[in-house]
Design a protein around this motif. Structure first.
Motif, PDB file in Angstrom:
ATOM      1  N   HIS A  68       1.106   9.989 -18.058  1.00 12.05           N
ATOM      2  CA  HIS A  68       0.505   9.950 -16.713  1.00 12.05           C
ATOM      3  C   HIS A  68      -0.699   9.009 -16.683  1.00 12.05           C
ATOM      4  CE1 HIS A  68       3.297  12.906 -15.433  1.00 12.05           C
ATOM      5  NE2 HIS A  68       2.782  13.884 -16.162  1.00 12.05           N
ATOM      6  N   THR A  69      -1.450   8.980 -17.755  1.00 13.21           N
ATOM      7  CA  THR A  69      -2.582   8.043 -17.829  1.00 13.21           C
ATOM      8  C   THR A  69      -2.079   6.609 -17.778  1.00 13.21           C
ATOM      9  OG1 THR A  69      -3.931   9.635 -19.050  1.00 13.21           O
ATOM     10  CG2 THR A  69      -4.542   7.305 -19.247  1.00 13.21           C
ATOM     11  N   ARG A  70      -1.004   6.315 -18.519  1.00 12.13           N
ATOM     12  CA  ARG A  70      -0.425   4.963 -18.484  1.00 12.13           C
ATOM     13  C   ARG A  70       0.066   4.616 -17.087  1.00 12.13           C
ATOM     14  NH1 ARG A  70       1.637   6.556 -23.444  1.00 12.13           N
ATOM     15  NH2 ARG A  70       3.634   7.080 -22.526  1.00 12.13           N
ATOM     16  N   ALA A  71       0.706   5.570 -16.406  1.00  8.74           N
ATOM     17  CA  ALA A  71       1.214   5.321 -15.056  1.00  8.74           C
ATOM     18  C   ALA A  71       0.062   5.012 -14.092  1.00  8.74           C
ATOM     19  CB  ALA A  71       2.014   6.517 -14.549  1.00  8.74           C
ATOM     20  N   LEU A  72      -1.045   5.748 -14.233  1.00  8.05           N
ATOM     21  CA  LEU A  72      -2.197   5.496 -13.365  1.00  8.05           C
ATOM     22  C   LEU A  72      -2.891   4.175 -13.731  1.00  8.05           C
ATOM     23  CD1 LEU A  72      -3.663   9.078 -12.979  1.00  8.05           C
ATOM     24  CD2 LEU A  72      -2.190   7.807 -11.397  1.00  8.05           C
ATOM     25  N   ASP A  73      -2.932   3.863 -15.007  1.00  7.72           N
ATOM     26  CA  ASP A  73      -3.495   2.565 -15.427  1.00  7.72           C
ATOM     27  C   ASP A  73      -2.665   1.418 -14.845  1.00  7.72           C
ATOM     28  OD1 ASP A  73      -5.450   3.881 -16.882  1.00  7.72           O
ATOM     29  OD2 ASP A  73      -4.486   3.529 -18.836  1.00  7.72           O
ATOM     30  N   ALA A  74      -1.339   1.571 -14.854  1.00  4.40           N
ATOM     31  CA  ALA A  74      -0.464   0.538 -14.306  1.00  4.40           C
ATOM     32  C   ALA A  74      -0.680   0.407 -12.799  1.00  4.40           C
ATOM     33  CB  ALA A  74       1.003   0.866 -14.610  1.00  4.40           C
ATOM     34  N   ALA A  75      -0.830   1.544 -12.122  1.00  7.82           N
ATOM     35  CA  ALA A  75      -1.100   1.493 -10.671  1.00  7.82           C
ATOM     36  C   ALA A  75      -2.428   0.810 -10.404  1.00  7.82           C
ATOM     37  CB  ALA A  75      -1.094   2.911 -10.096  1.00  7.82           C
ATOM     38  N   ALA A 120       0.837  -1.206   0.000  1.00  6.89           N
ATOM     39  CA  ALA A 120       0.000   0.000   0.000  1.00  6.89           C
ATOM     40  C   ALA A 120       0.875   1.260   0.000  1.00  6.89           C
ATOM     41  CB  ALA A 120      -0.934  -0.005   1.203  1.00  6.89           C
ATOM     42  N   ALA A 121       1.933   1.247   0.811  1.00 10.71           N
ATOM     43  CA  ALA A 121       2.829   2.406   0.885  1.00 10.71           C
ATOM     44  C   ALA A 121       3.497   2.657  -0.467  1.00 10.71           C
ATOM     45  CB  ALA A 121       3.877   2.189   1.969  1.00 10.71           C
ATOM     46  N   MET A 122       3.903   1.584  -1.137  1.00  9.12           N
ATOM     47  CA  MET A 122       4.545   1.710  -2.447  1.00  9.12           C
ATOM     48  C   MET A 122       3.560   2.300  -3.471  1.00  9.12           C
ATOM     49  SD  MET A 122       6.241  -1.257  -4.838  1.00  9.12           S
ATOM     50  CE  MET A 122       4.651  -2.003  -5.133  1.00  9.12           C
ATOM     51  N   LEU A 123       2.329   1.837  -3.457  1.00 10.70           N
ATOM     52  CA  LEU A 123       1.327   2.339  -4.393  1.00 10.70           C
ATOM     53  C   LEU A 123       0.988   3.810  -4.116  1.00 10.70           C
ATOM     54  CD1 LEU A 123      -0.918  -0.833  -4.499  1.00 10.70           C
ATOM     55  CD2 LEU A 123       0.289   0.174  -6.460  1.00 10.70           C
ATOM     56  N   HIS A 124       0.827   4.163  -2.847  1.00 16.70           N
ATOM     57  CA  HIS A 124       0.566   5.560  -2.494  1.00 16.70           C
ATOM     58  C   HIS A 124       1.731   6.451  -2.929  1.00 16.70           C
ATOM     59  CE1 HIS A 124      -3.252   5.469  -0.419  1.00 16.70           C
ATOM     60  NE2 HIS A 124      -2.855   4.460   0.366  1.00 16.70           N
ATOM     61  N   ARG A 125       2.953   5.965  -2.761  1.00 13.78           N
ATOM     62  CA  ARG A 125       4.142   6.722  -3.189  1.00 13.78           C
ATOM     63  C   ARG A 125       4.115   6.953  -4.701  1.00 13.78           C
ATOM     64  NH1 ARG A 125       8.542   3.156  -2.978  1.00 13.78           N
ATOM     65  NH2 ARG A 125       8.057   2.905  -5.150  1.00 13.78           N
ATOM     66  N   ASP A 126       3.763   5.917  -5.456  1.00  8.76           N
ATOM     67  CA  ASP A 126       3.686   6.056  -6.913  1.00  8.76           C
ATOM     68  C   ASP A 126       2.632   7.085  -7.321  1.00  8.76           C
ATOM     69  OD1 ASP A 126       5.650   4.135  -7.080  1.00  8.76           O
ATOM     70  OD2 ASP A 126       4.290   2.520  -7.699  1.00  8.76           O
ATOM     71  N   LEU A 127       1.491   7.083  -6.631  1.00  8.69           N
ATOM     72  CA  LEU A 127       0.441   8.062  -6.931  1.00  8.69           C
ATOM     73  C   LEU A 127       0.903   9.483  -6.598  1.00  8.69           C
ATOM     74  CD1 LEU A 127      -2.757   6.195  -5.667  1.00  8.69           C
ATOM     75  CD2 LEU A 127      -1.879   6.354  -8.011  1.00  8.69           C
ATOM     76  N   ARG A 128       1.607   9.651  -5.465  1.00 12.19           N
ATOM     77  CA  ARG A 128       2.136  10.986  -5.109  1.00 12.19           C
ATOM     78  C   ARG A 128       3.131  11.471  -6.157  1.00 12.19           C
ATOM     79  NH1 ARG A 128       2.281   8.709  -0.060  1.00 12.19           N
ATOM     80  NH2 ARG A 128       4.531   8.395  -0.170  1.00 12.19           N
ATOM     81  N   ARG A 129       3.934  10.564  -6.680  1.00 10.01           N
ATOM     82  CA  ARG A 129       4.919  10.948  -7.709  1.00 10.01           C
ATOM     83  C   ARG A 129       4.232  11.443  -8.981  1.00 10.01           C
ATOM     84  NH1 ARG A 129       9.315   6.062  -7.188  1.00 10.01           N
ATOM     85  NH2 ARG A 129      10.419   6.932  -5.384  1.00 10.01           N
ATOM     86  N   VAL A 130       3.170  10.761  -9.383  1.00 13.61           N
ATOM     87  CA  VAL A 130       2.429  11.194 -10.568  1.00 13.61           C
ATOM     88  C   VAL A 130       1.816  12.570 -10.319  1.00 13.61           C
ATOM     89  CG1 VAL A 130       0.447  10.726 -12.078  1.00 13.61           C
ATOM     90  CG2 VAL A 130       1.982   8.860 -11.420  1.00 13.61           C
ATOM     91  N   ARG A 131       1.173  12.745  -9.162  1.00 13.17           N
ATOM     92  CA  ARG A 131       0.558  14.043  -8.824  1.00 13.17           C
ATOM     93  C   ARG A 131       1.608  15.153  -8.839  1.00 13.17           C
ATOM     94  NH1 ARG A 131      -4.077  15.354  -6.070  1.00 13.17           N
ATOM     95  NH2 ARG A 131      -4.288  13.302  -5.147  1.00 13.17           N
ATOM     96  N   GLN A 132       2.775  14.889  -8.246  1.00 14.43           N
ATOM     97  CA  GLN A 132       3.839  15.895  -8.177  1.00 14.43           C
ATOM     98  C   GLN A 132       4.404  16.201  -9.566  1.00 14.43           C
ATOM     99  OE1 GLN A 132       4.648  17.632  -5.315  1.00 14.43           O
ATOM    100  NE2 GLN A 132       5.590  18.914  -6.871  1.00 14.43           N
ATOM    101  N   ALA A 133       4.562  15.171 -10.392  1.00 14.95           N
ATOM    102  CA  ALA A 133       5.074  15.389 -11.752  1.00 14.95           C
ATOM    103  C   ALA A 133       4.128  16.273 -12.554  1.00 14.95           C
ATOM    104  CB  ALA A 133       5.281  14.048 -12.457  1.00 14.95           C
ATOM    105  N   ILE A 134       2.840  16.036 -12.415  1.00 15.42           N
ATOM    106  CA  ILE A 134       1.838  16.846 -13.127  1.00 15.42           C
ATOM    107  C   ILE A 134       1.926  18.296 -12.666  1.00 15.42           C
ATOM    108  CG2 ILE A 134      -0.642  17.258 -13.389  1.00 15.42           C
ATOM    109  CD1 ILE A 134      -0.941  14.134 -13.273  1.00 15.42           C
TER     110      ILE A 134
END
Length: 172
Positions: free
Chosen positions: A159-166, A127-141
């Motif tokens: 970013h859509t691909r990254a969220l689809d992968a998550a 869960a922590a890893m997934l939340h970290r990945d989502l924060r990275r996408v938000r910050q990159a945007i």
């Protein structure tokens, strides 16, 4: 005499109406605008270019727009005006839009995925890893919009691909 007077008055009406009906032109335009409020800047931009700009002055009007000087096309005027503010300049068929619409859309999807992670009761490290990945996408945007004044199609797709992968990793 009445005919001549009517002709003169109708011609004057056309001249007065011409600027109001001016089409959005791409420029380039020579400008020397001071640092000012965003609502003032976008009004000056619309006046200069003839382009309609959709904008919510209640939400974003007080944001500062930087000094802008030079000979620039309409798109560059908009992008340079919003760069660094966190606002996006986007063109549709009929108007320019200055808002945070794409960031809001991605933010809603990220929030939804985050709620899904929490609801699934995943192992804490996963869960922590997934939340970290989502924060990275938000910050990159946020960083891309702040730096550029827009999100490119390639960035949106990435970013859509990254969220689809998550989402796929959450579902496993």
């Amino acid at each position: 005499m009445r005919y001549l007077l009517a002709l003169v008055l109708s011609s004057a009406g056309l001249l007065v109406a011409a600027p109001a009906a001016a089409a959005c032109t791409s420029g380039p335009f020579t400008v020397d605008w001071p640092a000012q409020r965003m609502d003032e800047r976008l009004q000056a931009l619309a006046h200069t270019t003839g382009c309609f700009v959709r904008f919510d002055p209640a939400r974003f009007g007080a944001l500062p727009a930087p000094r802008l000087r030079g000979r620039l096309a309409t798109q560059a005027l908009l992008v340079h005006s919003v760069r660094g503010t966190g606002l996006e300049a986007n063109r549709t068929r009929n108007a320019w839009h200055v808002d945070r619409a794409q960031q809001d859309r991605f933010g809603q999807r990220i929030a939804s995925l985050s709620r899904t992670i929490d609801a699934r009761h995943l192992p804490p490290h996963r869960a922590a890893m997934l939340h970290r990945d989502l924060r990275r996408v938000r910050q990159a945007i946020a960083d891309e919009v702040r730096t550029q004044g827009f999100l490119s199609a390639a960035e949106r797709a990435g970013h859509t691909r990254a969220l689809d992968a998550a989402a796929a990793r959450i579902a496993r």
